[in-house]
Design an enzyme around this catalytic site. Structure first.
Site, PDB file in Angstrom:
ATOM      1  N   ARG A 279      12.261  -0.562   2.673  1.00 52.29           N
ATOM      2  CA  ARG A 279      11.352  -0.860   3.788  1.00 52.29           C
ATOM      3  C   ARG A 279      11.287  -2.367   3.970  1.00 52.29           C
ATOM      4  NH1 ARG A 279       6.130  -2.107   3.050  1.00 52.29           N
ATOM      5  NH2 ARG A 279       5.785  -0.822   1.199  1.00 52.29           N
ATOM      6  N   HIS A 283       4.150  -1.526   5.154  1.00 52.55           N
ATOM      7  CA  HIS A 283       3.954  -0.083   5.093  1.00 52.55           C
ATOM      8  C   HIS A 283       3.386   0.418   6.421  1.00 52.55           C
ATOM      9  CE1 HIS A 283       2.964   3.846   3.456  1.00 52.55           C
ATOM     10  NE2 HIS A 283       1.728   3.701   3.904  1.00 52.55           N
ATOM     11  N   TYR A 292       2.473  -8.267  -2.624  1.00 52.96           N
ATOM     12  CA  TYR A 292       2.949  -7.499  -3.775  1.00 52.96           C
ATOM     13  C   TYR A 292       4.459  -7.514  -3.983  1.00 52.96           C
ATOM     14  CZ  TYR A 292       3.455  -3.954  -0.042  1.00 52.96           C
ATOM     15  OH  TYR A 292       3.778  -3.296   1.128  1.00 52.96           O
TER      16      TYR A 292
END
Length: 390
Positions: A279, A283, A292
């Site tokens: 990805r 998200h 993160y």
């Protein structure tokens, strides 16, 4: 300052770098790859026969759909940032996994998506604007799932895997020549629903393909935390085949999906496909991936871009040149403009009808909330009238 906003420690950075070192598709165990990152086509004795039909025109079609769905995704993201959509789940980086598998489906096959399968929707022939109706807040769905055998998006994590198996069991009883397909992510693979659905699918030898897009991040949790083995290996525990494919290789995904559909359709039972992809964006538009993951990880995967590798192959093989790519860019802009116009023309539903459709029968709490909302809206009318009287 919350812990989620603290800078990563040296230990955490080292852990992420170690995870990145083993996250290269070329190093993944038992990975099916037919088109490498440089656009060079390889031969595979098991899966190459499933893509022999892909001539230059078919490869251009695959590229066209990958390009258009990426352009659509960019437009939807922009619409959300401008306040025209409540939320949007991008698919940037996962185009090959979705277009390659979607093009392998037959019309009678039925798809149970999550909320990110925009590319599969395009491959099934859905009007792209309909995908935005739910995110615009004008409907709970957006399309009739029976028209294209493409179910309404599932926001409840992993629930669609159970639906897919139930549908597949119905296919068996009706003796239909069809396959049910459940799309889900690596994060959803940790849900009990996926386990339960695989138990039932294996027990009944149901015609279902579980298509897991392992994009490496379940929001902020890396795959390495969720599973100590490749996700495809889990299939052996249920007694059916599991295959790991380079999810950025549209040719390999198409081949593996055709094989899996043939396996399920012929009465041999379920298959689990793990599309090893990444990805590239957030998200959802409510997420900030810089909190993160490392920029070096994103840069490494950008070199494996699914569109770039197929473009390299088309150019080097003479399958397409500048004229094709320039015309496609213009088509993409026109499509994006049409989608934007469609979204801005979507009218909000009657608020009272929305409240009244929550339950089949009248509910006192809902009636109370509707009355509060109506009083709240009336307050704005009073303010506007006061302004006119001044």
């Amino acid at each position: 300052m919350g812990a989620e906003h603290l800078p990563a420690s040296e230990f955490e950075i080292e852990e992420l770098e170690q995870a990145l070192a083993v996250s290269d598709p070329a190093d993944a165990p038992d990975l099916v790859q037919l088109l490498d990152a440089n656009g060079v086509l390889r031969s595979d004795p098991q899966f190459s026969p499933y893509v022999e039909h892909l001539d230059a025109e078919a490869l251009r079609d695959l590229y066209r759909d990958m390009f258009l769905i990426r352009r659509f995704d960019q437009e939807a993201t922009a619409l959300q940032r401008q306040g025209q959509l409540a939320l949007w789940p991008p698919l940037l980086g996962q185009e090959a996994a979705q277009i390659g598998s979607g093009h392998a489906l037959q019309p009678q096959d039925y798809v149970f998506p999550t909320y990110r399968e925009h590319g599969v929707a395009l491959a099934r022939g859905l009007e792209l604007s309909s995908l935005l109706r739910m995110f615009r807040g004008v409907t709970n769905g957006g399309w009739d799932p029976r028209e294209k055998n493409f179910h309404i998006y599932t926001l409840v994590l992993a629930a669609q895997s159970l639906h897919a198996v139930g549908y597949a069991m119905g296919i068996q009883r009706d003796q239909e020549d069809a396959v049910s397909v459940a799309y889900f992510g690596d994060g959803a693979s940790s849900e009990g629903d996926v386990h339960e659905s695989m138990v039932f699918a294996a027990s009944n030898q149901s015609p279902v393909v579980f298509f897991c897009q392992n994009n490496h991040w379940a929001i902020s949790v890396p795959t390495e935390v969720q599973s100590r083995i490749p996700l495809s290996n889990r299939a052996s525990g249920y007694g059916f085949p599991g295959i790991r494919v380079d999810g950025n290789d549209v040719v390999a995904v198409h081949a593996v999906m055709r094989w899996a559909l043939e396996h399920a359709r012929s009465g041999k039972g379920p298959v689990l496909i793990e599309a090893f992809t990444y990805r590239m964006s957030a998200h959802t538009t409510a997420d900030d991936p810089t909190k993160y993951r490392l920029s070096s990880e994103e840069a490494a995967w950008k070199e494996k871009d699914p569109l770039s590798r197929l473009e390299q192959h088309l150019r080097s093989s003479g399958g397409a040149g500048d004229e094709f790519f320039e015309a496609l860019a213009a088509d993409g802009d026109a499509m994006a403009a049409a989608v934007r116009a469609d979204v801005l023309a979507m009218e909000a539903p009657d608020i009272e009808a929305s409240f009244n459709s929550v339950y089949a029968d009248p509910h006192p709490l809902v009636a109370e909330e509707l009355a509060w909302h109506q009083k709240y809206e009336a307050g704005f009318a009073d303010t506007e009238q006061a302004g006119e009287d001044i």
